[in-house]
Structures are given as C-alpha cells and as structure tokens.
Scaffold this motif. Structure first.
Motif, PDB file in Angstrom:
ATOM      1  N   ASN A   1      28.891  41.610  40.653  1.00  0.00           N
ATOM      2  CA  ASN A   1      28.680  41.445  39.199  1.00  0.00           C
ATOM      3  C   ASN A   1      29.965  40.936  38.559  1.00  0.00           C
ATOM      4  O   ASN A   1      31.013  40.884  39.215  1.00  0.00           O
ATOM      5  CB  ASN A   1      28.252  42.777  38.563  1.00  0.00           C
ATOM      6  N   GLY A   2      29.881  40.561  37.297  1.00  0.00           N
ATOM      7  CA  GLY A   2      31.019  39.938  36.627  1.00  0.00           C
ATOM      8  C   GLY A   2      32.255  40.822  36.629  1.00  0.00           C
ATOM      9  O   GLY A   2      33.382  40.341  36.838  1.00  0.00           O
ATOM     10  N   SER A   3      32.066  42.114  36.395  1.00  0.00           N
ATOM     11  CA  SER A   3      33.218  43.020  36.342  1.00  0.00           C
ATOM     12  C   SER A   3      33.934  43.070  37.690  1.00  0.00           C
ATOM     13  O   SER A   3      35.173  43.040  37.753  1.00  0.00           O
ATOM     14  CB  SER A   3      32.767  44.432  35.964  1.00  0.00           C
ATOM     15  N   THR A   4      33.159  43.131  38.776  1.00  0.00           N
ATOM     16  CA  THR A   4      33.817  43.200  40.083  1.00  0.00           C
ATOM     17  C   THR A   4      34.464  41.859  40.436  1.00  0.00           C
ATOM     18  O   THR A   4      35.499  41.833  41.106  1.00  0.00           O
ATOM     19  CB  THR A   4      32.857  43.647  41.205  1.00  0.00           C
TER      20      THR A   4
ATOM     21  N   PHE B   1      36.656  39.783  26.569  1.00  0.00           N
ATOM     22  CA  PHE B   1      35.750  40.678  27.283  1.00  0.00           C
ATOM     23  C   PHE B   1      35.680  40.236  28.738  1.00  0.00           C
ATOM     24  O   PHE B   1      35.320  39.102  29.039  1.00  0.00           O
ATOM     25  CB  PHE B   1      34.343  40.696  26.694  1.00  0.00           C
ATOM     26  N   HIS B   2      36.047  41.157  29.645  1.00  0.00           N
ATOM     27  CA  HIS B   2      36.030  40.818  31.065  1.00  0.00           C
ATOM     28  C   HIS B   2      35.215  41.801  31.897  1.00  0.00           C
ATOM     29  O   HIS B   2      35.231  41.731  33.115  1.00  0.00           O
ATOM     30  CB  HIS B   2      37.460  40.723  31.601  1.00  0.00           C
ATOM     31  N   GLY B   3      34.534  42.747  31.240  1.00  0.00           N
ATOM     32  CA  GLY B   3      33.688  43.677  31.980  1.00  0.00           C
ATOM     33  C   GLY B   3      34.082  45.123  31.766  1.00  0.00           C
ATOM     34  O   GLY B   3      35.018  45.415  31.009  1.00  0.00           O
TER      35      GLY B   3
ATOM     36  N   ALA C   1      40.606  32.047  35.318  1.00  0.00           N
ATOM     37  CA  ALA C   1      39.554  31.651  34.373  1.00  0.00           C
ATOM     38  C   ALA C   1      38.330  32.518  34.640  1.00  0.00           C
ATOM     39  O   ALA C   1      37.704  32.407  35.690  1.00  0.00           O
ATOM     40  CB  ALA C   1      39.217  30.176  34.558  1.00  0.00           C
ATOM     41  N   ASP C   2      38.024  33.390  33.689  1.00  0.00           N
ATOM     42  CA  ASP C   2      36.816  34.211  33.803  1.00  0.00           C
ATOM     43  C   ASP C   2      35.649  33.366  33.289  1.00  0.00           C
ATOM     44  O   ASP C   2      35.392  33.313  32.091  1.00  0.00           O
ATOM     45  CB  ASP C   2      36.992  35.499  32.998  1.00  0.00           C
ATOM     46  N   GLU C   3      34.959  32.724  34.230  1.00  0.00           N
ATOM     47  CA  GLU C   3      33.827  31.851  33.885  1.00  0.00           C
ATOM     48  C   GLU C   3      32.492  32.562  34.099  1.00  0.00           C
ATOM     49  O   GLU C   3      31.470  31.925  34.329  1.00  0.00           O
ATOM     50  CB  GLU C   3      33.879  30.561  34.718  1.00  0.00           C
TER      51      GLU C   3
ATOM     52  N   SER D   1      29.594  34.663  37.791  1.00  0.00           N
ATOM     53  CA  SER D   1      28.504  35.587  38.070  1.00  0.00           C
ATOM     54  C   SER D   1      27.251  35.197  37.293  1.00  0.00           C
ATOM     55  O   SER D   1      26.386  34.535  37.832  1.00  0.00           O
ATOM     56  CB  SER D   1      28.902  37.029  37.775  1.00  0.00           C
ATOM     57  N   LYS D   2      27.189  35.560  36.024  1.00  0.00           N
ATOM     58  CA  LYS D   2      25.923  35.543  35.264  1.00  0.00           C
ATOM     59  C   LYS D   2      24.845  34.537  35.710  1.00  0.00           C
ATOM     60  O   LYS D   2      23.810  34.970  36.148  1.00  0.00           O
ATOM     61  CB  LYS D   2      26.225  35.429  33.787  1.00  0.00           C
ATOM     62  N   ALA D   3      25.064  33.241  35.630  1.00  0.00           N
ATOM     63  CA  ALA D   3      23.968  32.310  35.946  1.00  0.00           C
ATOM     64  C   ALA D   3      23.934  31.922  37.424  1.00  0.00           C
ATOM     65  O   ALA D   3      23.102  31.115  37.834  1.00  0.00           O
ATOM     66  CB  ALA D   3      24.076  31.064  35.078  1.00  0.00           C
TER      67      ALA D   3
HETATM   68  C1  LIG Z   1      29.409  39.616  31.102  1.00  0.00           C
HETATM   69  C2  LIG Z   1      30.820  39.272  31.373  1.00  0.00           C
HETATM   70  C3  LIG Z   1      31.579  39.992  32.311  1.00  0.00           C
HETATM   71  C4  LIG Z   1      31.051  41.208  33.015  1.00  0.00           C
HETATM   72  O1  LIG Z   1      29.981  40.924  33.853  1.00  0.00           O
HETATM   73  P1  LIG Z   1      29.021  42.113  34.326  1.00  0.00           P
HETATM   74  O2  LIG Z   1      28.090  41.440  35.295  1.00  0.00           O
HETATM   75  O3  LIG Z   1      28.313  42.585  33.088  1.00  0.00           O
HETATM   76  O4  LIG Z   1      29.842  43.157  34.942  1.00  0.00           O
HETATM   77  C5  LIG Z   1      32.866  39.579  32.572  1.00  0.00           C
HETATM   78  N1  LIG Z   1      33.390  38.527  31.947  1.00  0.00           N
HETATM   79  C6  LIG Z   1      32.689  37.805  31.038  1.00  0.00           C
HETATM   80  C7  LIG Z   1      33.344  36.629  30.389  1.00  0.00           C
HETATM   81  C8  LIG Z   1      31.398  38.159  30.721  1.00  0.00           C
HETATM   82  O5  LIG Z   1      30.717  37.468  29.800  1.00  0.00           O
END
Ligand SMILES: *Cc1c(COP(=O)(O)O)cnc(C)c1O
Length: 423
Positions: free
Chosen positions: A109-112, A142-144, A235-237, A264-266
């Motif tokens: 997931n994004g946080s990990t 916001f990074h998780g 870069a948190d993409e 992560s997300k998409a």
């Molecule tokens: C949503 C998000 C995260 C966290 O991702 P999760 O899958 O919810 O843990 C990290 N960074 C950004 C930029 C986000 O939008």
C-alpha cells in the motif's frame, strides 16, 4: 437490518468518529464510473474511489487477468523465490519509469511504499557510517498513516497523537505561487547541515492537502539543491502515478529526476492492494555487499503477490492504449472548459487543473477545518444528487475514472455549480 445498519455493529471505519459520523451507504455493485447502493440508488464515482480506479469499476480486462492468475499461481513467497509476473511487471515498469530508476521493491500500500523509500535512504547512510538521520518534507504533506509515512506527513489531524514517537522531520513550505523563493531559501539552509538523508514530496500536486499545485520548474530547482548536497529525493507518486496529471508520472514533467519513487493507488486499477518503491542504482549499490547486515531487512508476507502483479500488468496495458490516452486528454479539456466557466463565480476563490485533476476553492469567511460543517454540507449535497465526492474543508475536487463519459462529467460540473448556491 440492512447492510448499513449491520455494518455499524462491528466495523470501525477509517478517519471516522463513530459517535458523530453519518450513516455509511452500502455499495453493492460498480460498473465503469457508476456505483449502486443496496437501495438501488446510482452514484457517479467522481473521485475514482480515493484515486485508485482510472479504468472504471469491474473492468473486464483486469478481472480476466486476475482470474487467469488466480487459477495459475495465486501466490508464492518472494523471499528467496521469484515468478513470471513480477519479472514481467518490473520489465514493463522499466519501460515507462524515468530512466534513472533501476530497482523495484514491492509492498502492499502507499504507506508501506513510503516506509520502504525512507528506510532505503536512511540505511544507505547508516551503511556508510554517515550520520544523516533526518528527513525533509513539505508542510501539509500527506504520505500515509504508518509511523515513517506519518512522520513525513504534515497534516496535524492525522499525526498529533503520535508526535513524540516520530522520526525527526523538518518542513519546507509548499512552493505555490508567491512562496517559491521562501521555500528555496529554507531548503538551501537545511541541506547545508549534513543532517538530512532525504527530501520527500508529492510531485506537482499535494492530494490530501486539497489538490494544492506547484510548478515543475520550482521542483526541479529543489531537487537540484538536494542533489548538490547529497540529500536523496523521494517523489511520492502514490496519488499522481499512472496518468492522473496528464503524463504517466508527475516526474515526467521534470528534466531532473528524483532518486526514489513511490507508487500504489492506480497501480492495479483499483483491484488488488499493491505498491512499489523504485530506486536509482546508487541507493541499491549502498546495500550491495558481502555483509548481510547491510541488506534491506524489510518485507511483507504478500510482497509482489502474483495476482496483484497480473492486475498491474493488465492496468498498465490499458493505460497505454490510444483510447485511454485520449480519455485523459478529453477529461483534461473538459476540466479546462469548466474552469474557464466557473473561475469568476462570486463564491469561487481559486480553481486549478492538472491532467485529470480539477480543484475549486470556495470563498469562506473563516478558515474551514478538514472535516468541518461546510465539508459535510457539500458531501451530503453531492450524495443527494447522485455523485460521490469527498470535499476537503472548502475545497471541492474531481479526480474521476478516465473513462467517465462526457455526460457524466457535465452532470458533475453542473452539480458543483448548484452546490455553490447552497454554501
Ligand atoms: C494515499 C496516499 C498515501 C498512502 O497510501 P495508502 O495506500 O492509503 O497507505 C501516500 N502518499 C500519497 C501521496 C497518497 O495520496
């Protein structure tokens, strides 16, 4: 009892104060940009279910890839083993990522993905006996929600209770128009000290902060300053990746590339939880040694899950079709036309568009809190009108599946216009 009522007996929802929370609609079906609740009500998913679903719900191509994988090899451990889908996906990513990204680390997931990025940078210096133990991040980032990601995040609502247990992070203002010089000066002063391992940022758009945008030129300057001072750039993409900004990655707008990227997300088209952290060669080399102590001791049970990898391969193939690229351009053109129309509305403070992301800030007399009354009023208005949106304070944004139809988009715009009359 219906599903919504039964839900409340046992389920603890994210970011929810259950004592004051509203009723949670129960969604039972999704197709393309539409979702249906247990009472048969239809909703347009204008935020792609928290930015994960660019190709629409219940996508047949991804579903078929997942089914095939589940009936071939659903999972195998990645510690000490590999499999065809991880090899294929990493090869595919190498074709589309910035060319300085050389190594792929899988997680869930994004946080990990962010944890791995931060640990990679911190341990790189530890392995070299250098004391660079702090991180630089933007205000309101916001990074998780895991501890490392939370430390990097700057929205206090999410992190205040844990402040005393977090990694040391120093903040730089977001270099929005007018704040560029200040941000650069603060960053320049910080990196002089040899204390910092990395600068982590959401490139070009800070999602959870309210789709706050800044220019690629200024980010290039900030990355350059970090590079000159041996501070890695991450870069948190997680939000911006896979087409949201109009290019495959927000980093594609930059001539100077970050050292690390989080995705992560998409990644799996909103189907299977999965994440990736990509690294430049230099960081990987900082772990490459005869000494096992220098290895990256991080892993998750479901690392590089084959079914997730198969879903990601199908998603990326969808993203690369002419049809999907055309959809991205079409959504962008519609957003720009709506922006032109709405930007001078007396209740509109500012508007901004990048790729498939549209955001509008409503004028308010006092500062609106994240989950304040305006937000709730807007949320309810959109739901009553068959549209799922999650306004952030006084900021209304659209981040739709790319396959949203023109009619659906026009309905979303019209409902935003109508919403301005009720706030
Ligand atoms: C949503 C998000 C995260 C966290 O991702 P999760 O899958 O919810 O843990 C990290 N960074 C950004 C930029 C986000 O939008």
């Amino acid at each position: 009892m219906n599903l919504s009522e039964r839900d409340l007996l046992y389920n603890w929802h994210p970011y929810t104060q259950h004592k004051t929370a509203q009723f949670h609609p129960a969604i039972v079906r999704g197709k393309d940009s539409l979702l249906w609740d247990e009472n048969g009500n239809e909703f347009i998913d204008a935020i792609a279910s928290w930015w994960v679903n660019p190709f629409g719900h219940s996508n047949q191509v991804i579903a078929d890839a997942i089914y095939k994988q589940l009936t071939t090899l659903e999972h195998v451990l990645f510690g000490g083993f590999t499999h065809d889908k991880a090899v294929l996906l990493s090869e595919k990513l190498m074709e589309i990522l910035p060319s300085n990204q050389k190594k792929i680390f899988y997680s869930d997931n994004g946080s990990t993905a962010v944890e791995v990025a931060i640990k990679g940078c911190l341990q790189y210096f530890y392995n070299k006996d250098k004391k660079r133990t702090k991180i630089i991040a933007f205000e309101d980032a916001f990074h998780g929600d895991t501890f490392g990601a939370m430390a990097a995040s700057g929205i206090s609502l999410y992190t205040e209770a844990f402040k005393s247990s977090l990694l040391e992070v120093v903040r730089v203002p977001i270099p929005t128009q007018g704040n560029e010089q200040k941000a650069i000066e603060i960053l320049e002063n910080l990196v002089k000290t040899d204390d910092y391992a990395a600068f982590i940022f959401e490139p070009l758009v800070l999602g959870a902060a309210g789709m706050v945008m800044y220019k690629p030129e200024i980010l290039e300057k900030m990355i350059t300053i970090c590079k000159q001072n041996n501070v890695f750039t991450i870069a948190d993409e997680v939000m911006t990746g896979f087409g949201k900004t109009g290019k495959t990655f927000a980093s594609d707008y930059l001539h100077i590339k970050p050292d690390v990227m989080c995705l992560s997300k998409a990644l799996t088209g909103g189907t299977i939880p999965m994440a990736i952290t990509t690294f430049c060669q230099e960081i990987y080399d900082g772990f490459y040694d005869d000494d096992i102590d220098k290895a990256l001791f991080h892993g998750h049970t479901f690392t590089a899950n084959p079914t997730g990898c198969a879903a990601a391969l199908a998603s990326i193939s969808l993203l690369q079709t002419d049809e999907m690229q055309h959809n991205i351009q079409r959504v962008n053109a519609s957003h720009l036309a709506f922006e032109e129309k709405i930007k001078n509305h007396p209740k509109v403070k500012t508007t901004r568009v990048l790729g498939t992301i549209f955001a509008l800030e409503i004028k308010t007399k006092t500062a609106e809190s994240y989950y304040g009354t305006m937000r709730t009023k807007l949320f309810n208005f959109f739901m009553e009108n068959g549209i799922i949106m999650r306004p952030i304070g006084n900021i209304v944004y659209i981040l739709p599946p790319y396959i949203i139809t023109e009619n659906q988009l026009q309905k979303v715009y019209q409902t935003i216009e109508n919403a301005l009359e009720i706030v």
